[in-house]
Design a protein around this motif. Structure first.
Motif, PDB file in Angstrom:
ATOM      1  N   GLU A   1       0.808  -1.135  -0.182  1.00  0.00           N
ATOM      2  CA  GLU A   1      -0.267   0.116  -0.163  1.00  0.00           C
ATOM      3  C   GLU A   1       0.491   1.054   0.012  1.00  0.00           C
ATOM      4  O   GLU A   1       0.595   2.526  -0.315  1.00  0.00           O
ATOM      5  N   ALA A   2       1.967   1.393   0.613  1.00  0.00           N
ATOM      6  CA  ALA A   2       2.573   2.783   0.827  1.00  0.00           C
ATOM      7  C   ALA A   2       3.467   2.879  -0.784  1.00  0.00           C
ATOM      8  O   ALA A   2       3.691   3.809  -1.051  1.00  0.00           O
ATOM      9  N   LEU A   3       3.682   2.057  -1.248  1.00  0.00           N
ATOM     10  CA  LEU A   3       4.375   2.020  -2.804  1.00  0.00           C
ATOM     11  C   LEU A   3       3.723   2.388  -3.364  1.00  0.00           C
ATOM     12  O   LEU A   3       3.488   2.482  -4.828  1.00  0.00           O
ATOM     13  N   GLY A   4       2.392   2.265  -3.100  1.00  0.00           N
ATOM     14  CA  GLY A   4       1.325   2.540  -4.465  1.00  0.00           C
ATOM     15  C   GLY A   4       0.600   1.429  -5.549  1.00  0.00           C
ATOM     16  O   GLY A   4       0.287   1.231  -6.728  1.00  0.00           O
ATOM     17  N   LEU A   5       1.100   0.291  -4.575  1.00  0.00           N
ATOM     18  CA  LEU A   5       1.244  -1.522  -5.977  1.00  0.00           C
ATOM     19  C   LEU A   5      -0.655  -1.831  -5.506  1.00  0.00           C
ATOM     20  O   LEU A   5      -1.324  -2.699  -5.911  1.00  0.00           O
ATOM     21  N   CYS A   6      -1.251  -1.338  -4.452  1.00  0.00           N
ATOM     22  CA  CYS A   6      -2.574  -0.939  -4.255  1.00  0.00           C
ATOM     23  C   CYS A   6      -3.083   0.041  -3.667  1.00  0.00           C
ATOM     24  O   CYS A   6      -2.232   0.307  -3.187  1.00  0.00           O
ATOM     25  N   PRO A   7      -4.294   0.223  -3.181  1.00  0.00           N
ATOM     26  CA  PRO A   7      -5.322   1.270  -2.998  1.00  0.00           C
ATOM     27  C   PRO A   7      -5.045   0.872  -2.012  1.00  0.00           C
ATOM     28  O   PRO A   7      -4.927  -0.120  -0.758  1.00  0.00           O
ATOM     29  N   ARG A   8      -4.946   2.252  -0.640  1.00  0.00           N
ATOM     30  CA  ARG A   8      -4.682   2.197   0.769  1.00  0.00           C
ATOM     31  C   ARG A   8      -5.957   1.508   1.259  1.00  0.00           C
ATOM     32  O   ARG A   8      -7.468   1.246   0.913  1.00  0.00           O
ATOM     33  N   ASN A   9      -5.984   0.494   2.389  1.00  0.00           N
ATOM     34  CA  ASN A   9      -6.422  -0.426   2.898  1.00  0.00           C
ATOM     35  C   ASN A   9      -7.386  -1.593   2.021  1.00  0.00           C
ATOM     36  O   ASN A   9      -8.148  -1.849   2.728  1.00  0.00           O
TER      37      ASN A   9
END
Length: 373
Positions: free
Chosen positions: A287-295
């Motif tokens: 999530e931090a790397l933006g590889l999937c949406p937050r949460n």
């Protein structure tokens, strides 16, 4: 910018496994010589050494040879060296090597990480006993009496993540299940037997909701790299480019720094080798790397198809630390390099990756790299 001035030109790995009974110096020398040969160099050409955490500042088994040990063992003539535990994550040893090359302090830097924790535990006892016997005694004196440990931290982290995101244990379990399937194709992995989601859910609870298969596996082994000045590399086709670094403290901060130093975007990443000291940490890195949406990490990996070797984002393709064994980010970087080169053998992902994200550490002890061919 130090990116573009250095390439990873050599990779090497020692014998790896549980309770090898080998001293850390021989493991390190084996990996180092393999990396030097892979780079097409000789020990006489190595003029820098960088390692985490060095020979002194760690508990038994968590630290092996130091920078000066390698100088002596391999007869290196060094112009620069670095070995410390307070780096930006374990991969901080790579970041500092790049900085040294960018500053003109070295041309070819040997970077390594060695562990012999599995053997140390047979001599001293459990993880908590090795921790108590080391230099972290003063810090741990406040949590040892109440039975708290790293797994307590992992359990609290996982519980909070599940509460805030609505993620289920069944979803998080896919990190471990996919890792085990990948480990089956890695002859160096510690655990290679098949594991189902039911096996995961039925495993021993360590620190609710953290179970046995959410935790990485102590092992013995060493991984080494050669980081070289880019303009000195004759065979650039084998060199791995470090397109961007993130060395700020914190998942989000390190990731933001990395993306600020490149034109590449999260959508360009086609493989990820992410820190999995506990399975939930992998989701936090994703999530931090933006590889999937937050949460949304739990829903992204549900069923395990998207993070499988033939999925849209192959994850921890050597089995990670959960099944492959704990090499503190250096195992992940090794796997990223061999996959980018197309040299991963039976576990090579079907679509050869071009851009890979690698991370190490957790909370304020973090670093990440973006690698390209």
């Amino acid at each position: 910018m130090i990116e573009g001035k250095a390439l990873i030109t050599g990779v090497g790995i020692s014998d790896c496994g549980r309770r090898l009974g080998r001293d850390p110096w021989s493991l390190t020398a084996q990996a180092a010589l393999a990396a030097i040969a892979d780079a097409g160099l000789t020990p006489a050409e190595i003029d820098g050494v960088s390692t985490y955490p060095g020979a002194l500042a760690s508990t038994p088994g968590m630290s092996g040879a130091g920078a000066d040990d390698m100088r002596s063992l391999l007869g290196l003539n060094l112009r620069w060296y670095n070995g410390a535990s307070e780096l930006p994550g374990q991969l901080g040893a790579i970041v500092t090597a790049m900085a040294a090359i960018g500053a003109g302090l070295a041309n070819h830097v040997l970077c390594f990480r060695t562990v012999w924790e599995s053997s140390a535990q047979t001599q001293i006892g459990s993880r908590s006993e090795t921790m108590r016997s080391g230099v972290q005694r003063e810090r741990s004196q406040w949590i040892d009496p109440i039975g708290a440990s790293h797994s307590t931290y992992g359990g609290l982290t996982m519980q909070r993540y599940m509460y805030e995101s609505g993620t289920t244990r069944e979803q998080i379990g896919q990190i471990a299940v996919v890792a085990r399937a990948n480990a089956a194709l890695n002859p160096a992995a510690v655990y290679r037997d098949p594991m189902s989601l039911d096996d995961y859910l039925a495993s021993r609870m360590i620190s609710d909701p953290l179970c046995l298969y959410d935790c990485d596996v102590p092992m013995d082994g060493s991984v080494a790299f050669i980081v070289s000045r880019a303009d000195l590399v004759n065979d650039a086709k084998r060199g791995i480019n470090i397109a961007a670094i993130g060395s700020a403290p914190g998942f989000d901060e390190a990731a933001a720094m990395m993306w600020s130093r490149t034109d590449l975007k999260p959508a360009d990443v086609d493989m990820a080798q992410l820190y999995d000291g506990f399975s939930v940490l992998t989701l936090r890195w994703m999530e931090a790397l933006g590889l999937c949406p937050r949460n949304e990490g739990g829903r992204f990996i549900e069923g395990g198809h998207r993070i499988a070797r033939d999925g849209e984002l192959p994850l921890n393709t050597n089995g990670g630390q959960l099944s492959g064994g704990r090499m503190h980010g250096f195992g992940a970087l090794h796997e990223a390099c061999v996959q980018l080169r197309g040299e991963a053998g039976e576990r090579q992902v079907p679509k050869r990756p071009q851009v890979t994200a690698v991370s190490s550490g957790a909370e304020a002890f973090t670093s990440c790299l973006l690698l390209t061919l």
